[in-house]
Design a protein around this motif. Structure first.
Motif, mmCIF file in Angstrom:
data_model
loop_
_atom_site.group_PDB
_atom_site.id
_atom_site.type_symbol
_atom_site.label_atom_id
_atom_site.label_comp_id
_atom_site.label_asym_id
_atom_site.label_seq_id
_atom_site.Cartn_x
_atom_site.Cartn_y
_atom_site.Cartn_z
ATOM 1 N N ARG A 1 16.876 24.795 26.572
ATOM 2 C CA ARG A 1 17.878 25.849 26.842
ATOM 3 C C ARG A 1 18.403 25.703 28.256
ATOM 4 O O ARG A 1 19.579 25.848 28.523
ATOM 5 N N ARG A 2 17.489 25.418 29.173
ATOM 6 C CA ARG A 2 17.889 25.317 30.577
ATOM 7 C C ARG A 2 18.903 24.202 30.763
ATOM 8 O O ARG A 2 19.920 24.381 31.431
ATOM 9 N N ARG A 3 18.637 23.075 30.113
ATOM 10 C CA ARG A 3 19.584 21.960 30.224
ATOM 11 C C ARG A 3 20.958 22.409 29.757
ATOM 12 O O ARG A 3 21.972 22.094 30.379
ATOM 13 N N LEU A 4 21.001 23.165 28.665
ATOM 14 C CA LEU A 4 22.290 23.608 28.132
ATOM 15 C C LEU A 4 23.087 24.409 29.160
ATOM 16 O O LEU A 4 24.213 24.073 29.476
ATOM 17 N N LEU B 1 10.810 36.944 23.717
ATOM 18 C CA LEU B 1 10.936 35.612 23.120
ATOM 19 C C LEU B 1 10.153 35.493 21.817
ATOM 20 O O LEU B 1 10.323 34.519 21.066
ATOM 21 N N GLY B 2 9.309 36.462 21.532
ATOM 22 C CA GLY B 2 8.485 36.417 20.337
ATOM 23 C C GLY B 2 9.270 36.636 19.054
ATOM 24 O O GLY B 2 8.793 36.307 17.974
ATOM 25 N N ASP B 3 10.468 37.160 19.167
ATOM 26 C CA ASP B 3 11.277 37.421 17.974
ATOM 27 C C ASP B 3 12.303 36.304 17.734
ATOM 28 O O ASP B 3 13.053 35.944 18.644
ATOM 29 N N PRO B 4 12.352 35.767 16.516
ATOM 30 C CA PRO B 4 13.229 34.632 16.218
ATOM 31 C C PRO B 4 14.712 34.961 16.393
ATOM 32 O O PRO B 4 15.485 34.109 16.834
ATOM 33 N N THR B 5 15.119 36.178 16.047
ATOM 34 C CA THR B 5 16.522 36.552 16.230
ATOM 35 C C THR B 5 16.874 36.521 17.713
ATOM 36 O O THR B 5 17.931 36.008 18.104
ATOM 37 N N ARG B 6 15.989 37.050 18.537
ATOM 38 C CA ARG B 6 16.273 37.074 19.972
ATOM 39 C C ARG B 6 16.306 35.665 20.549
ATOM 40 O O ARG B 6 17.123 35.356 21.412
ATOM 41 N N ARG B 7 15.435 34.785 20.062
ATOM 42 C CA ARG B 7 15.508 33.401 20.546
ATOM 43 C C ARG B 7 16.822 32.763 20.118
ATOM 44 O O ARG B 7 17.446 32.022 20.887
ATOM 45 N N ALA B 8 17.279 33.087 18.912
ATOM 46 C CA ALA B 8 18.559 32.546 18.443
ATOM 47 C C ALA B 8 19.688 33.034 19.350
ATOM 48 O O ALA B 8 20.619 32.275 19.668
ATOM 49 N N ILE B 9 19.615 34.283 19.776
ATOM 50 C CA ILE B 9 20.631 34.824 20.683
ATOM 51 C C ILE B 9 20.604 34.051 21.999
ATOM 52 O O ILE B 9 21.653 33.647 22.522
ATOM 53 N N VAL B 10 19.408 33.832 22.512
ATOM 54 C CA VAL B 10 19.282 33.069 23.758
ATOM 55 C C VAL B 10 19.863 31.672 23.580
ATOM 56 O O VAL B 10 20.547 31.157 24.471
ATOM 57 N N GLU B 11 19.629 31.071 22.417
ATOM 58 C CA GLU B 11 20.164 29.728 22.175
ATOM 59 C C GLU B 11 21.686 29.738 22.210
ATOM 60 O O GLU B 11 22.312 28.874 22.821
ATOM 61 N N ARG B 12 22.278 30.723 21.550
ATOM 62 C CA ARG B 12 23.731 30.798 21.544
ATOM 63 C C ARG B 12 24.277 31.005 22.949
ATOM 64 O O ARG B 12 25.221 30.341 23.372
ATOM 65 N N LEU B 13 23.664 31.938 23.666
ATOM 66 C CA LEU B 13 24.172 32.252 25.006
ATOM 67 C C LEU B 13 23.905 31.130 26.009
ATOM 68 O O LEU B 13 24.530 31.081 27.068
ATOM 69 N N VAL C 1 16.801 44.560 24.553
ATOM 70 C CA VAL C 1 15.456 44.053 24.847
ATOM 71 C C VAL C 1 15.549 42.829 25.756
ATOM 72 O O VAL C 1 14.810 42.708 26.741
ATOM 73 N N LEU C 2 16.477 41.940 25.438
ATOM 74 C CA LEU C 2 16.641 40.722 26.226
ATOM 75 C C LEU C 2 17.083 41.048 27.653
ATOM 76 O O LEU C 2 16.679 40.377 28.609
ATOM 77 N N GLU C 3 17.889 42.090 27.775
ATOM 78 C CA GLU C 3 18.375 42.446 29.097
ATOM 79 C C GLU C 3 17.236 43.004 29.944
ATOM 80 O O GLU C 3 17.066 42.624 31.104
ATOM 81 N N ARG C 4 16.431 43.888 29.355
ATOM 82 C CA ARG C 4 15.299 44.470 30.074
ATOM 83 C C ARG C 4 14.293 43.397 30.483
ATOM 84 O O ARG C 4 13.566 43.552 31.452
ATOM 85 N N SER C 5 14.258 42.304 29.719
ATOM 86 C CA SER C 5 13.281 41.254 30.000
ATOM 87 C C SER C 5 13.827 40.227 30.990
ATOM 88 O O SER C 5 13.147 39.263 31.331
ATOM 89 N N GLY C 6 15.046 40.403 31.419
ATOM 90 C CA GLY C 6 15.607 39.475 32.399
ATOM 91 C C GLY C 6 16.076 38.157 31.808
ATOM 92 O O GLY C 6 16.300 37.192 32.529
ATOM 93 N N LEU C 7 16.225 38.110 30.481
ATOM 94 C CA LEU C 7 16.659 36.866 29.847
ATOM 95 C C LEU C 7 18.168 36.827 29.662
ATOM 96 O O LEU C 7 18.758 35.765 29.509
ATOM 97 N N VAL C 8 18.774 38.004 29.661
ATOM 98 C CA VAL C 8 20.213 38.099 29.429
ATOM 99 C C VAL C 8 20.800 39.111 30.400
ATOM 100 O O VAL C 8 20.127 40.072 30.785
ATOM 101 N N GLU D 1 25.615 37.096 28.783
ATOM 102 C CA GLU D 1 25.349 35.719 29.200
ATOM 103 C C GLU D 1 23.895 35.569 29.592
ATOM 104 O O GLU D 1 23.191 36.549 29.810
ATOM 105 N N ILE D 2 23.458 34.334 29.662
ATOM 106 C CA ILE D 2 22.086 34.029 30.036
ATOM 107 C C ILE D 2 21.799 34.498 31.462
ATOM 108 O O ILE D 2 22.641 34.360 32.344
#
Lengths: 114, 114
Positions: free
Chosen positions: B91-94, A17-29, A56-63, A75-76
């Motif tokens: 994000r969760r709400r989304l 979550l520390g990287d802005p691009t990855r947070r943007a990806i999470v936002e989209r998904l 990275v997001l997948e390994r972290s359990g975010l995606v 997907e999220i």
DNA sequence: ATAATACTGAAGTTCAGGCTTTAGTATTCC
DNA sequence: GGAATACTAAAGCCTGAACTTCAGTATTAT
């Protein structure tokens, strides 16, 4: 040889979550699942780069991702978000109980008690 | 010249939390405020390094400090934690509403319910 | 006044991580 | 079959950020 049998750590999650691009990806998904290409399109970087972020997001359990045919759908994954939220909540409980104890202390030494 | 008139951004907060040492600092300060030296003692790095981490945490709104005499006392600042929590919740709400819509869709095409 | 303490600033080093490019593999289309 | 698509793996580049050391300032103790 089965590497990474254990799940994602708090460190994985917050590092991701520390990287802005990855947070943007999470936002989209968070809005809808997307294929790799669709996901990468709006970003000003190569598809390969976005692919690395997704890993990275997948390994972290975010995606979570699934490859069907030649397209990989992303997907999220609620797990990562839950880990992050739990860590924050745990810290909050700590300093809130501290405040409570302070309030208690102030309360019992106040007024004409005792 | 007054730089940084605006408050901490989400990026500041998550970047700060992305480092394990800084999270450890937050964990310690969640229990009680501490001086710079006391805070740095258990870490296997120089006082200066810890000082730099504290600066990052301060800019991100996760920690507040006050210098009295020659010692600087550090304590948790709820603002940063709140920002992080808000982002996660949004994000969760989304994706939860996405699930709800899916459930609605499945629901209305199922059985005779209406 | 001198010494000790508690930081703080600045400069330099090192290295992880984000990006690119290139060269693949697997799948779908014609 | 061959061409186009959708990724993916590997290699290398480059920057930012984490850490160090050292020198300096302000405060407290003797």
């Amino acid at each position: 040889m089965q590497a990474r049998a254990t799940g994602p750590t708090i460190d994985d999650v917050f590092h991701a979550l520390g990287d802005p691009t990855r947070r943007a990806i999470v936002e989209r998904l968070s809005q809808r699942p997307e294929s790799m290409s669709d996901l990468a399109a709006p970003f000003d970087m190569s598809l390969a780069a976005v692919g690395q972020h997704v890993q990275v997001l997948e390994r972290s359990g975010l995606v979570r991702t699934e490859k069907i045919g030649r397209t990989r759908t992303c997907e999220i994954n609620p797990l990562g978000m839950a880990l992050a939220r739990q860590w924050l909540e745990a810290r909050r409980r700590l300093w809130e109980t501290r405040f409570d104890r302070l309030a208690d202390f102030l309360g019992e030494n106040e007024d004409g008690a005792d």
